[in-house]
Design a protein around this motif. Structure first.
Motif, PDB file in Angstrom:
ATOM      1  N   SER A   1     -11.977  62.817 -63.354  1.00  0.00           N
ATOM      2  CA  SER A   1     -13.228  63.267 -63.981  1.00  0.00           C
ATOM      3  C   SER A   1     -13.610  64.662 -63.506  1.00  0.00           C
ATOM      4  O   SER A   1     -14.074  65.500 -64.294  1.00  0.00           O
ATOM      5  CB  SER A   1     -14.351  62.274 -63.673  1.00  0.00           C
TER       6      SER A   1
ATOM      7  N   GLY B   1     -12.358  65.380 -72.028  1.00  0.00           N
ATOM      8  CA  GLY B   1     -11.690  64.324 -72.769  1.00  0.00           C
ATOM      9  C   GLY B   1     -10.182  64.534 -72.818  1.00  0.00           C
ATOM     10  O   GLY B   1      -9.644  65.516 -72.296  1.00  0.00           O
TER      11      GLY B   1
ATOM     12  N   LEU C   1      -2.751  60.745 -75.503  1.00  0.00           N
ATOM     13  CA  LEU C   1      -3.337  59.513 -74.988  1.00  0.00           C
ATOM     14  C   LEU C   1      -2.280  58.551 -74.445  1.00  0.00           C
ATOM     15  O   LEU C   1      -2.453  57.959 -73.369  1.00  0.00           O
ATOM     16  CB  LEU C   1      -4.155  58.827 -76.089  1.00  0.00           C
TER      17      LEU C   1
ATOM     18  N   ILE D   1      -9.248  52.627 -72.043  1.00  0.00           N
ATOM     19  CA  ILE D   1      -9.729  54.006 -71.993  1.00  0.00           C
ATOM     20  C   ILE D   1     -10.313  54.385 -73.347  1.00  0.00           C
ATOM     21  O   ILE D   1      -9.752  54.058 -74.400  1.00  0.00           O
ATOM     22  CB  ILE D   1      -8.578  54.971 -71.594  1.00  0.00           C
ATOM     23  N   ARG D   2     -11.470  55.021 -73.314  1.00  0.00           N
ATOM     24  CA  ARG D   2     -12.092  55.591 -74.506  1.00  0.00           C
ATOM     25  C   ARG D   2     -12.317  57.061 -74.235  1.00  0.00           C
ATOM     26  O   ARG D   2     -12.855  57.429 -73.185  1.00  0.00           O
ATOM     27  CB  ARG D   2     -13.418  54.907 -74.808  1.00  0.00           C
ATOM     28  N   THR D   3     -11.964  57.907 -75.194  1.00  0.00           N
ATOM     29  CA  THR D   3     -12.071  59.338 -74.944  1.00  0.00           C
ATOM     30  C   THR D   3     -12.264  60.110 -76.246  1.00  0.00           C
ATOM     31  O   THR D   3     -11.829  59.670 -77.320  1.00  0.00           O
ATOM     32  CB  THR D   3     -10.811  59.856 -74.218  1.00  0.00           C
TER      33      THR D   3
ATOM     34  N   THR E   1     -14.764  60.932 -71.279  1.00  0.00           N
ATOM     35  CA  THR E   1     -13.829  59.817 -71.096  1.00  0.00           C
ATOM     36  C   THR E   1     -14.512  58.669 -70.368  1.00  0.00           C
ATOM     37  O   THR E   1     -15.276  58.884 -69.419  1.00  0.00           O
ATOM     38  CB  THR E   1     -12.599  60.261 -70.282  1.00  0.00           C
TER      39      THR E   1
END
Length: 644
Positions: free
Chosen positions: A44, A72, A78, A120-122, A152
């Motif tokens: 991060s 992100g 990904l 994971i979400r981004t 993210t």
């Protein structure tokens, strides 16, 4: 023949499966939930986030969620994000010698997703919608479109789900969260300009607004008392800058756990710089005590190799001796320019403003206060009733060899009433200040006391530190602290094993601000500490309530004792309960024992020597140091040339 074939097949070299390789890598990088939190925080920070929120459930065993508002991950990258040895931070081997990011190996997400249920979400700034991607114990799913803000969000559920042995070795929830809190603290101190939030079981632990002033963040973590005792240091030589805060000598710890060192925003450990710090305080701290520090190194990445440790906590400097000299010179120059003596005297003042109105009490605090007040009145009334039956003696104090304590105590000394009643026949009450020497009653054979009273035992105290005894044609020189420490050790050990340690409740519980890790350690061992008479309860956040203390330690600085116990627990590496008990008994015995430089009366000297014959090993203190040295008559004659 069959067995031989099996052995041969096992011993042949073969290529490991990718899943096995990833599990091995996970074992190196992800030791516990705190390791995963550390890696996610690094990512991060590298993504240039300005806000990071961390949610933990059950010490990280059930859930770790880290949400940031960084750049992100690009949709095309990904799948590579969870692939082994895939990274955007280096390209060639030469890049390893100029690393300017927190992570660079490309192992973190691959290792975590191999041993957990990973999601994971981004979304990047140039995308109108985000992507969601799940990996269940190394088995990847298919990325799916989803709505999410810029940045993210990573969720790690059921860590070590497919490695039950690793999961079994996790410690208690409080202990594991203590380690997570420590990793969060390191990141927050390294980057005070970040807005950071930490929650555990939906409870906010830290909510840290961004600040350009490092001292503001230190105050949030460690309280105003320590912050006011920190000394600013700053030095820049060539391209290397060392800056930050070190503690006034009056603020110290028993271990190096309070020493933080950051290199270009990365928390590291370095023995050379730790030694320089210790040398700078030589003569200012007692032996065995360590200073507290928050030091930052800013230097070109080309002058340090960060690729020497799996968790990146150790580095190799191109010129470590130059850094050693710079840090030592910086600290010594700062100390020489200050009047440390006058500042130390200021540290003895009250920690609060007596003119300021007290803060309002919560309903729980009011109820506790009423209960404690009622209890105190009852105890004082009983003491008053019993004191009226005791005659006040103006004669010189005599010390009974069978009494539980060598010196009498008044009601003001806060000895429990039951203890006072048991000994009032043997220890008359005096109005004078009681002696600090406490010699407990230890079971002894009746015939051993006769050896103490022999005519050749003529003890004297010299240098307010040693007791010299003539005995059987020789001189015995006794270290009063070491001997008393051994006596107290035997006494404490016996009482702890019998679960009969006398505790004294505090009329008003003592509140202590601790770090998250220290608070977790103390609460995790609260039951064991209670067997020592030390009552510790959770008060909220990282604040603890000390509700009682061992009667034998009534003269000890209670706050320092609790902090030293936390250091002791933190310093122990996977100790058994027996080892922990022994370490704590040893430490408390040292705290309770008389000190070098303390003047003893003749009665106290005799009382101390009486106990020498009644313990298992009177020749060594619990730390292994000798408590006595013997100088024979023959050796004295030889030294004075009287031989022949």
């Amino acid at each position: 023949m069959e067995r031989k074939a099996v052995v041969e097949s096992i011993s042949r070299i073969h290529q490991l499966d990718t899943s096995v390789i990833n599990k091995i890598a996970a074992g190196e990088v992800i030791e516990r939930p705190a390791s995963a939190v550390k890696e996610l925080l690094d990512n991060s920070i590298d993504a240039l986030a300005t806000r990071i929120e961390v949610d933990i459930m059950n010490g990280g065993a059930d859930l770790i969620r880290v949400v940031d508002n960084g750049e992100g991950i690009h949709p095309d990258d990904l799948l590579l994000a969870v692939a082994s040895n895939a990274t955007s931070k280096i390209t060639t081997a030469d890049d390893l010698f100029s690393v300017q990011t927190m992570g660079f190996r490309g192992e973190a997400l691959a290792s975590i997703s191999e041993v957990s249920h990973f999601r994971i979400r981004t979304r990047t700034a140039d995308q109108t919608q985000g992507l969601e991607f799940e990996v269940k114990t190394g088995i990847p799913g298919k990325p799916q479109p989803c709505g999410c803000p810029l940045g993210t969000s990573i969720e790690v559920r059921q860590l070590f789900a497919n490695t039950p042995v690793r999961r079994k070795f996790l410690k208690t929830t409080k202990t594991e969260f203590g380690h997570i809190s420590e990793q969060f603290t390191r990141a927050a101190l390294a980057h005070p300009r970040l807005y950071m939030v930490l929650r555990h079981n939906n409870k906010v632990i830290f909510d840290l607004p961004p600040s350009d002033n490092l001292l503001d963040r230190l105050r949030l973590f460690y309280g105003s008392k320590l912050a006011e005792q920190l000394i600013w240091v700053d030095s820049e030589v060539d391209d290397i800058r060392i800056w930050g805060y070190v503690s006034h000598p009056s603020e110290n710890k028993s271990t190096r756990k309070g020493q933080y060192l950051f290199l270009n925003g990365r928390w590291i450990q370095d023995r050379t710089l730790q030694h320089a710090l210790t040398e700078a305080y030589r003569g200012l701290l007692m032996v065995g005590r360590q200073p507290i520090s928050f030091l930052y190194l800013d230097m070109p990445a080309s002058q340090v190799d960060v690729n020497v440790h799996p968790t990146k906590s150790e580095v190799r400097f191109r010129d470590g001796q130059h850094l050693y000299r710079q840090l030592l010179s910086t600290l010594r120059s700062q100390f020489l320019s200050m009047d440390l003596q006058s500042q130390m005297s200021l540290g003895k003042k009250a920690d609060f403003d007596v003119t300021a109105p007290p803060p309002p009490l919560t309903p729980e605090q009011k109820q506790t206060q009423m209960e404690l007040t009622s209890w105190a009145k009852e105890q004082l009334n009983q003491v008053h009733d019993n004191l009226s039956d005791i005659k006040i003696s103006s004669a010189p104090r005599s010390i009974s060899p069978t009494s539980d304590l060598a010196a009498p105590f008044t009601a003001a000394d806060a000895i429990p009433l039951s203890h006072f009643q048991q000994n009032r026949e043997q220890t008359p009450v005096e109005s004078s200040e009681p002696a600090d020497l406490v010699v407990p009653d230890i079971d002894r054979p009746a015939d051993k006391f006769a050896d103490v009273a022999t005519s050749d035992l003529r003890p004297i105290q010299v240098l307010n530190c040693y007791i010299v005894v003539e005995n059987k044609g020789a001189l015995t020189i006794i270290d009063q602290h070491a001997l008393h420490e051994r006596i107290m050790y035997e006494y404490f050990r016996k009482r702890v094993l019998a679960q009969s340690v006398e505790a004294q409740k505090l009329l008003v519980p003592l509140t202590l601000e601790m770090s998250g890790k220290e608070a977790a350690l103390l609460l995790d061992h609260a039951e064991m500490l209670n067997s020592f008479g030390l009552g510790i309860e959770e008060f909220g956040g990282n604040t603890l309530l000390i509700t009682s203390y061992p009667v034998m330690l009534k003269k000890v600085n209670l706050e320092q004792l609790v902090r030293d116990i936390a250091d002791n627990l933190d310093n122990a590496k996977q100790p058994s309960r027996r080892d922990l008990l022994d370490d704590l008994i040893t430490m408390m015995s040292c705290k309770a024992a008389i000190k070098a430089g303390q003047r003893l009366t003749q009665e106290e000297i005799y009382s101390l020597l009486e106990q020498r014959h009644l313990i298992d090993d009177a020749h060594h203190c619990p730390h292994g140091r000798p408590s006595a040295l013997v100088l024979s008559h023959a050796e004295l004659d030889r030294q004075f040339g009287r031989m022949g």
